[in-house]
Design an enzyme around this catalytic site. Structure first.
Site, mmCIF file in Angstrom:
data_model
loop_
_atom_site.group_PDB
_atom_site.id
_atom_site.type_symbol
_atom_site.label_atom_id
_atom_site.label_comp_id
_atom_site.label_asym_id
_atom_site.label_seq_id
_atom_site.Cartn_x
_atom_site.Cartn_y
_atom_site.Cartn_z
ATOM 1 N N GLU A 1 7.918 -14.616 -11.794
ATOM 2 C CA GLU A 1 7.135 -13.512 -11.235
ATOM 3 C C GLU A 1 6.588 -12.568 -12.298
ATOM 4 O O GLU A 1 5.551 -11.957 -12.084
ATOM 5 C CB GLU A 1 7.895 -12.758 -10.140
ATOM 6 C CG GLU A 1 9.051 -11.916 -10.585
ATOM 7 C CD GLU A 1 9.738 -11.206 -9.416
ATOM 8 O OE1 GLU A 1 9.087 -10.861 -8.429
ATOM 9 O OE2 GLU A 1 10.959 -10.997 -9.519
ATOM 10 N N LYS B 1 12.877 -14.500 -11.562
ATOM 11 C CA LYS B 1 12.535 -13.396 -12.477
ATOM 12 C C LYS B 1 11.502 -13.853 -13.477
ATOM 13 O O LYS B 1 10.531 -13.160 -13.742
ATOM 14 C CB LYS B 1 13.768 -12.889 -13.252
ATOM 15 C CG LYS B 1 14.772 -12.030 -12.553
ATOM 16 C CD LYS B 1 14.294 -10.685 -12.099
ATOM 17 C CE LYS B 1 13.576 -10.763 -10.791
ATOM 18 N NZ LYS B 1 14.275 -10.623 -9.576
ATOM 19 N N CYS C 1 0.845 -1.189 0.000
ATOM 20 C CA CYS C 1 0.000 0.000 0.000
ATOM 21 C C CYS C 1 0.886 1.247 0.000
ATOM 22 O O CYS C 1 1.945 1.269 0.627
ATOM 23 C CB CYS C 1 -0.945 0.101 1.188
ATOM 24 S SG CYS C 1 -2.066 -1.285 1.330
ATOM 25 N N HIS D 1 18.990 -35.975 -9.079
ATOM 26 C CA HIS D 1 18.271 -36.493 -7.910
ATOM 27 C C HIS D 1 16.770 -36.225 -8.013
ATOM 28 O O HIS D 1 16.062 -36.294 -7.009
ATOM 29 C CB HIS D 1 18.840 -35.863 -6.632
ATOM 30 C CG HIS D 1 20.291 -36.188 -6.429
ATOM 31 N ND1 HIS D 1 20.724 -37.448 -6.093
ATOM 32 C CD2 HIS D 1 21.402 -35.428 -6.567
ATOM 33 C CE1 HIS D 1 22.048 -37.450 -6.007
ATOM 34 N NE2 HIS D 1 22.487 -36.234 -6.302
ATOM 35 N N ARG E 1 3.714 -0.240 -4.982
ATOM 36 C CA ARG E 1 3.497 -0.805 -3.645
ATOM 37 C C ARG E 1 2.190 -1.600 -3.550
ATOM 38 O O ARG E 1 1.916 -2.247 -2.542
ATOM 39 C CB ARG E 1 3.471 0.309 -2.607
ATOM 40 C CG ARG E 1 4.744 1.130 -2.572
ATOM 41 C CD ARG E 1 4.638 2.229 -1.535
ATOM 42 N NE ARG E 1 4.536 1.678 -0.206
ATOM 43 C CZ ARG E 1 5.563 1.367 0.560
ATOM 44 N NH1 ARG E 1 6.783 1.564 0.122
ATOM 45 N NH2 ARG E 1 5.386 0.874 1.761
HETATM 46 O O1 M6R Z 1 12.772 -5.084 -0.434
HETATM 47 P P1 M6R Z 1 13.359 -6.450 -0.220
HETATM 48 O O2 M6R Z 1 14.646 -6.637 -0.920
HETATM 49 O O3 M6R Z 1 13.422 -6.824 1.238
HETATM 50 O O4 M6R Z 1 12.301 -7.422 -0.888
HETATM 51 C C1 M6R Z 1 12.460 -8.801 -0.830
HETATM 52 C C2 M6R Z 1 11.550 -9.492 -1.815
HETATM 53 O O5 M6R Z 1 10.216 -9.187 -1.553
HETATM 54 C C3 M6R Z 1 11.878 -9.105 -3.259
HETATM 55 O O6 M6R Z 1 13.202 -9.369 -3.574
HETATM 56 C C4 M6R Z 1 10.971 -9.873 -4.234
HETATM 57 O O7 M6R Z 1 11.281 -11.226 -4.196
HETATM 58 C C5 M6R Z 1 11.090 -9.314 -5.641
HETATM 59 N N1 M6R Z 1 9.793 -9.244 -6.244
HETATM 60 C C6 M6R Z 1 11.949 -10.129 -6.526
HETATM 61 O O8 M6R Z 1 12.031 -9.637 -7.807
#
Ligand code: M6R
Length: 611
Positions: free
Chosen positions: A491, A488, A2, A507, A27
């Site tokens: 997501e 990457k 948010c 394995h 956000r």
């Molecule tokens: O802000 P942060 O580095 O703590 O965030 C960690 C993860 O939420 C962040 O790296 C997330 O996995 C990304 N979407 C990856 O691209």
């Protein structure tokens, strides 16, 4: 998750708020809303993106000099118009926006219902604002005091902004656990979850601390904490350029951020490293070098991409410094009963500096006496403010939800940290130390060479854009790169992808391989090169399609792979900074070809400020 924005002053509030929400949309983008105060309170809110809100509201009366706005990542209640913020109290006087989670909202709601309160939404925020209204109505205190009293009773995290229809000259904000920045202009105030909505108007900002309440308006800015202690606002100058938060001609922020890496890595190294003089200095951790040198163990805690950077750091610290390293998912660490002591050094890695699990893991390790160092990108965010010391990555704002330039900047900082410790500890020969310094300095140019492969990678992407699964394999320092490449892809393109250590394939995952399975090998020239060549042969023997990231001039893999992507040579400890770049581009192009929203992938948000 948010994003919140607020304004009070002489300008029109709506354009500032809507533009600010667009900047904060990374956000969360489930719904958006604004409240504008101009004699009466007008609230407009809509499920969907900020652009949907603007289309919905643009023909309404938007004139006001006070207003608040919100872009939501749903926690309590599905994405809907009703659950969108701002939320109004039952008597219609108070309006609130909120980033965070109120954990005891159910109990508060039950009490309020008994008093006759009704609720239009399923949100904790609507409960929160009515709880404040209830205190305000039943005590003889002013609104800031009613807010303070309410905050002493709520459990959870919040960054809030409140306006009162009867007090148009006052904007109230508070935070605990969720970020909040106040911008100070001439007779005007801005507030936001980060500085991006503010930078255009003023460079003077105050980062609110946990449990502080700010009142902004014609009487200026005053800040009190929950213990009623007044604090003098600590005004800082923003170090952020407007261009850094705009797309600058690129189709997506992600592509811009991938292409910014020669600069962002350069910015990260600048002033800290001079290979010709054999000099390396990270000022932020210099007082803690001895502590790390003598640590029993280094614990790295992080989430997502930052966790992958931590895995690369594990290889680097163990190799350079000969200190045992454990890399922990913050979300697992915080809920275990981990064995941590005063001789442990924890390195917390986070782009945003706001990740809730990482913050909680830090608090846990701190309570057990560990020393905590931070590696964060967002200046003034919560993690750098709670750690004992640390180093910023200086990658500049990262707006695409998929992390790219933050990853390479994190590895750059962690490599410098390891080098500093290794030099002091004497675990690295001077010649090896100097060699790595030169190699680090050369990384921006080598990354630029990888970016020249963009067109070639786009052609490869075209051939695999309809795949339903992908496997990413690497060994040693390139194993975390395989994990990062898979993350990457999944997501942003929604293709199922798994990263594995290449040797683990036999394995289990080898059962997945047939002529429809693309397998990306990160197979650059390093100490496990011969082994990974065998793994490629194993995949080819089962008709898998091999895309191999290799070192320029490779003679063997070129014979076996279906596609090769040649990257410049580097030592194996430095290679992740280079070998990850083609993987970022591959996932970017595949996602674009699949018509996915690259910068704002479904269900995700940039800052994960909930557990
Ligand atoms: O802000 P942060 O580095 O703590 O965030 C960690 C993860 O939420 C962040 O790296 C997330 O996995 C990304 N979407 C990856 O691209």
């Amino acid at each position: 998750m948010c994003g919140i924005v607020g304004y009070i002053g002489n300008r029109e509030a709506y354009p500032i708020i809507i533009k600010g929400l667009q900047r904060l949309e990374y956000r969360g983008y489930d719904s958006a809303g604004v409240a504008l105060l101009n004699g009466e309170m007008n609230v407009y809110k809509k499920q969907g993106k900020v652009a949907d809100l603007h289309n919905f509201a643009k023909n309404e009366n938007l004139k006001a000099h006070v207003g608040i706005g919100h872009t939501r990542w749903a926690t309590h209640g599905a994405p809907s118009d009703e659950n969108a913020h701002p939320h109004m109290s039952n008597n219609g006087r108070l309006v609130m926006i909120h980033n965070g989670i109120i954990e005891n909202y159910a109990a508060l709601k039950t009490d309020l219902k008994k008093k006759g309160y009704t609720f239009q939404s399923e949100t904790d925020t609507e409960v929160f604002i009515n709880f404040i209204e209830d205190i305000y109505q039943n005590t003889k205190v002013d609104l800031p005091e009613a807010v303070r009293l309410a905050l002493t009773k709520v459990v959870g995290a919040y960054a809030i902004a409140i306006i009162d229809v009867n007090q148009p000259g006052q904007l109230i904000a508070a935070r605990k656990g969720s970020p909040l920045v106040i911008g100070i202009g001439k007779g005007e105030y801005f507030l936001a979850s980060d500085a991006t909505p503010i930078v255009e108007y003023t460079s003077e900002v105050v980062y609110l601390d946990d449990e502080e309440i700010a009142v902004m308006g014609k009487d200026g800015l005053s800040i009190k904490n929950l213990e009623e202690v007044t604090t003098k606002p600590y005004i800082q100058t923003l170090d952020m350029e407007l261009e850094a938060i705009e797309k600058g001609g690129y189709d997506h922020f992600m592509l811009k951020e991938i292409f910014e890496q020669p600069k962002s890595i350069g910015d990260c190294l600048r002033g800290r490293l001079n290979a010709a003089e054999g000099r390396l200095h990270l000022g932020g951790i210099s007082d803690y070098v001895n502590k790390v040198m003598h640590a029993d163990r280094i614990l790295i805690i992080a989430c997502g991409t930052s966790w992958h950077a931590g895995l690369v750091a594990e290889y680097i610290f163990e190799d350079f410094c000969r200190i045992p390293v454990e890399v922990e998912y913050a979300s697992e660490f915080r809920y275990r009963n981990p064995i941590v002591g005063e001789k442990d050094v924890v390195i917390a890695i986070s782009q945003s500096g706001e990740t809730a699990d990482t913050l909680a893991a830090i608090e846990l390790a701190k309570s057990k006496g560990a020393t905590i160092l931070g590696v964060c990108n967002v200046v003034g965010s919560s993690i750098p403010r709670t750690t004992h010391a640390g180093s910023y990555t200086h990658a500049g704002p990262e707006i695409g939800v998929a992390s790219t330039k933050a990853f390479t900047a994190q590895i750059s900082v962690l490599t410098m940290m390891a080098l500093m410790i290794a030099q002091k500890k004497g675990t690295m020969a001077e010649s090896a130390f100097r060699k790595i310094l030169f190699e680090l300095e050369a990384v921006p140019d080598k990354v630029a060479k990888c970016l020249d492969l963009n067109a070639q990678i786009e052609i490869i992407a075209e051939q695999f854009k309809d795949a339903t699964n992908f496997l990413y394999l690497g060994r040693g320092f390139n194993f975390p790169v395989a994990l990062e490449g898979a993350l990457k892809l999944k997501e942003i393109s929604y293709i199922h992808a798994e990263g594995y250590p290449a040797a683990e394939m036999k394995h289990g995952p080898i059962a997945l391989i047939d002529e429809n399975m693309p397998v990306v090998f990160i197979a650059t020239r390093d100490s496990s090169y011969e082994k990974i060549v065998s793994n490629i042969q194993e995949v080819k023997a089962r008709k898998g399609k091999v895309i191999a990231i290799v070192t320029e001039g490779d003679k063997h893999i070129v014979e076996m792979a279906d596609h090769i992507i040649e990257v410049p040579h580097a030592s194996e400890a430095i290679m992740p900074l280079i070998s990850v770049v083609p993987l970022q581009l591959l996932s970017y192009h595949i996602a674009v070809m699949r018509d996915c929203n690259v910068d704002q992938p479904r269900n995700l948000a940039k800052s994960v400020t909930v557990e």
